[in-house]
Design a protein around this motif. Structure first.
Motif, PDB file in Angstrom:
ATOM      1  N   ARG A   9      24.717 -13.403 -36.193  1.00  0.00           N
ATOM      2  CA  ARG A   9      23.804 -14.445 -36.554  1.00  0.00           C
ATOM      3  C   ARG A   9      24.253 -15.652 -36.082  1.00  0.00           C
ATOM      4  N   GLU A  10      26.029 -16.003 -36.091  1.00  0.00           N
ATOM      5  CA  GLU A  10      26.347 -17.569 -35.884  1.00  0.00           C
ATOM      6  C   GLU A  10      25.946 -17.411 -34.451  1.00  0.00           C
ATOM      7  N   VAL A  11      26.090 -16.361 -33.198  1.00  0.00           N
ATOM      8  CA  VAL A  11      26.156 -17.377 -32.356  1.00  0.00           C
ATOM      9  C   VAL A  11      24.456 -17.885 -31.949  1.00  0.00           C
ATOM     10  N   LYS A  12      23.338 -16.389 -32.803  1.00  0.00           N
ATOM     11  CA  LYS A  12      21.827 -16.851 -32.389  1.00  0.00           C
ATOM     12  C   LYS A  12      21.961 -18.434 -33.295  1.00  0.00           C
ATOM     13  N   ARG A  13      23.089 -18.939 -34.222  1.00  0.00           N
ATOM     14  CA  ARG A  13      22.589 -20.709 -35.110  1.00  0.00           C
ATOM     15  C   ARG A  13      23.186 -20.958 -33.742  1.00  0.00           C
ATOM     16  N   LEU A  14      24.040 -20.656 -33.239  1.00  0.00           N
ATOM     17  CA  LEU A  14      25.056 -22.376 -32.277  1.00  0.00           C
ATOM     18  C   LEU A  14      24.697 -22.498 -31.755  1.00  0.00           C
ATOM     19  N   TYR A  15      23.474 -21.272 -30.853  1.00  0.00           N
ATOM     20  CA  TYR A  15      22.379 -21.658 -29.650  1.00  0.00           C
ATOM     21  C   TYR A  15      21.305 -22.233 -30.213  1.00  0.00           C
ATOM     22  N   GLY A  16      20.702 -22.018 -30.823  1.00  0.00           N
ATOM     23  CA  GLY A  16      19.797 -22.626 -31.200  1.00  0.00           C
ATOM     24  C   GLY A  16      19.623 -24.019 -31.873  1.00  0.00           C
ATOM     25  N   GLU A  17      21.026 -24.299 -32.353  1.00  0.00           N
ATOM     26  CA  GLU A  17      21.682 -26.015 -32.863  1.00  0.00           C
ATOM     27  C   GLU A  17      21.840 -26.585 -30.997  1.00  0.00           C
ATOM     28  N   TYR A  18      22.679 -25.697 -29.732  1.00  0.00           N
ATOM     29  CA  TYR A  18      22.224 -26.843 -28.654  1.00  0.00           C
ATOM     30  C   TYR A  18      21.122 -26.488 -28.103  1.00  0.00           C
TER      31      TYR A  18
ATOM     32  N   LEU B 237      33.876 -15.563 -23.374  1.00  0.00           N
ATOM     33  CA  LEU B 237      33.214 -17.661 -24.229  1.00  0.00           C
ATOM     34  C   LEU B 237      32.741 -18.368 -22.293  1.00  0.00           C
ATOM     35  N   VAL B 238      31.128 -18.419 -22.406  1.00  0.00           N
ATOM     36  CA  VAL B 238      29.894 -18.569 -22.204  1.00  0.00           C
ATOM     37  C   VAL B 238      29.651 -19.688 -22.248  1.00  0.00           C
ATOM     38  N   ASN B 239      28.813 -20.335 -20.925  1.00  0.00           N
ATOM     39  CA  ASN B 239      28.470 -21.980 -20.599  1.00  0.00           C
ATOM     40  C   ASN B 239      27.180 -22.495 -21.916  1.00  0.00           C
ATOM     41  N   MET B 240      26.696 -22.562 -22.648  1.00  0.00           N
ATOM     42  CA  MET B 240      25.644 -22.463 -22.965  1.00  0.00           C
ATOM     43  C   MET B 240      24.046 -22.971 -21.890  1.00  0.00           C
ATOM     44  N   ARG B 241      24.332 -24.186 -21.256  1.00  0.00           N
ATOM     45  CA  ARG B 241      23.576 -24.215 -20.266  1.00  0.00           C
ATOM     46  C   ARG B 241      23.355 -22.510 -19.688  1.00  0.00           C
ATOM     47  N   TYR B 242      23.683 -21.928 -19.298  1.00  0.00           N
ATOM     48  CA  TYR B 242      23.543 -21.023 -18.072  1.00  0.00           C
ATOM     49  C   TYR B 242      22.756 -19.454 -19.510  1.00  0.00           C
ATOM     50  N   ILE B 243      22.996 -19.276 -20.625  1.00  0.00           N
ATOM     51  CA  ILE B 243      22.358 -18.621 -21.062  1.00  0.00           C
ATOM     52  C   ILE B 243      20.237 -19.068 -20.509  1.00  0.00           C
ATOM     53  N   LEU B 244      20.070 -17.610 -20.519  1.00  0.00           N
ATOM     54  CA  LEU B 244      18.683 -17.471 -20.726  1.00  0.00           C
ATOM     55  C   LEU B 244      17.657 -17.097 -21.549  1.00  0.00           C
ATOM     56  N   LYS B 245      18.101 -15.856 -22.189  1.00  0.00           N
ATOM     57  CA  LYS B 245      17.864 -15.922 -23.601  1.00  0.00           C
ATOM     58  C   LYS B 245      18.916 -14.628 -24.770  1.00  0.00           C
ATOM     59  N   ILE B 246      18.761 -15.042 -26.077  1.00  0.00           N
ATOM     60  CA  ILE B 246      19.782 -13.983 -26.869  1.00  0.00           C
ATOM     61  C   ILE B 246      18.899 -12.933 -27.664  1.00  0.00           C
ATOM     62  N   SER B 247      18.781 -11.317 -27.663  1.00  0.00           N
ATOM     63  CA  SER B 247      17.815 -10.921 -28.331  1.00  0.00           C
ATOM     64  C   SER B 247      18.832  -9.541 -28.613  1.00  0.00           C
ATOM     65  N   SER B 248      18.329  -8.532 -29.377  1.00  0.00           N
ATOM     66  CA  SER B 248      18.667  -7.683 -29.666  1.00  0.00           C
ATOM     67  C   SER B 248      20.390  -7.412 -29.434  1.00  0.00           C
ATOM     68  N   TYR B 249      21.731  -8.403 -29.733  1.00  0.00           N
ATOM     69  CA  TYR B 249      22.750  -7.997 -29.788  1.00  0.00           C
ATOM     70  C   TYR B 249      22.850  -8.083 -27.919  1.00  0.00           C
TER      71      TYR B 249
END
Length: 141
Positions: free
Chosen positions: A122-131, A92-104
């Motif tokens: 797909r859902e992770v990318k969508r939620l992070y994009g909304e954030y 369970l990750v705090n989205m403030r600390y995500i640098l990028k999501i690519s290639s799984y």
């Protein structure tokens, strides 16, 4: 005097949300947990991510780690609305600390890489994009 007391009580109560899970409380933007190490109150932005390891969950924070015997589903529910993302059964990750999501793969600002399963990608990318869109909207205002 009684009116003032009730008004102060109301303000405190309106800013407090019970998680519904014993040992976890949320108040005025802070979360309080009863960890193995003892009770601790944290700001959500202090928590980098939570990972499951050997039947307990480890909170990785800006100031160290804490362990708790709670199900990840319970923690995910408690952290709802605080910009945390379940990218994997064990993370369970705090989205403030995500640098990028690519290639799984999710890369955190700490350099750590977490695998994102194909079924969640797909859902992770969508939620992070909304954030990110919410953050951009807040920055523009």
């Amino acid at each position: 005097r009684v009116v003032t007391y009730h008004a102060q009580f109301f303000i405190i109560q309106s800013q407090f949300r019970q998680s519904g899970i014993p040992g976890i409380g949320i108040s005025m933007g802070q979360v309080t947990f009863t960890f193995v190490e003892g009770e601790a109150t944290l700001q959500p932005e202090e928590i980098l991510y939570i990972e499951t390891s050997r039947h307990k969950n480890i909170f990785h924070t800006t100031s160290g780690t804490y362990s708790i015997y709670r199900k990840m589903d319970e923690l995910e529910t408690a952290m709802e609305g605080l910009d945390f993302l379940r990218c994997h059964q064990s993370f369970l990750v705090n989205m403030r600390y995500i640098l990028k999501i690519s290639s799984y793969v999710m890369t955190l600002t700490t350099g750590q890489e977490l695998s994102v399963p194909k079924v969640r990608y797909r859902e992770v990318k969508r939620l992070y994009g909304e954030y990110l869109a919410r953050q951009d909207g807040e920055t523009e205002q």
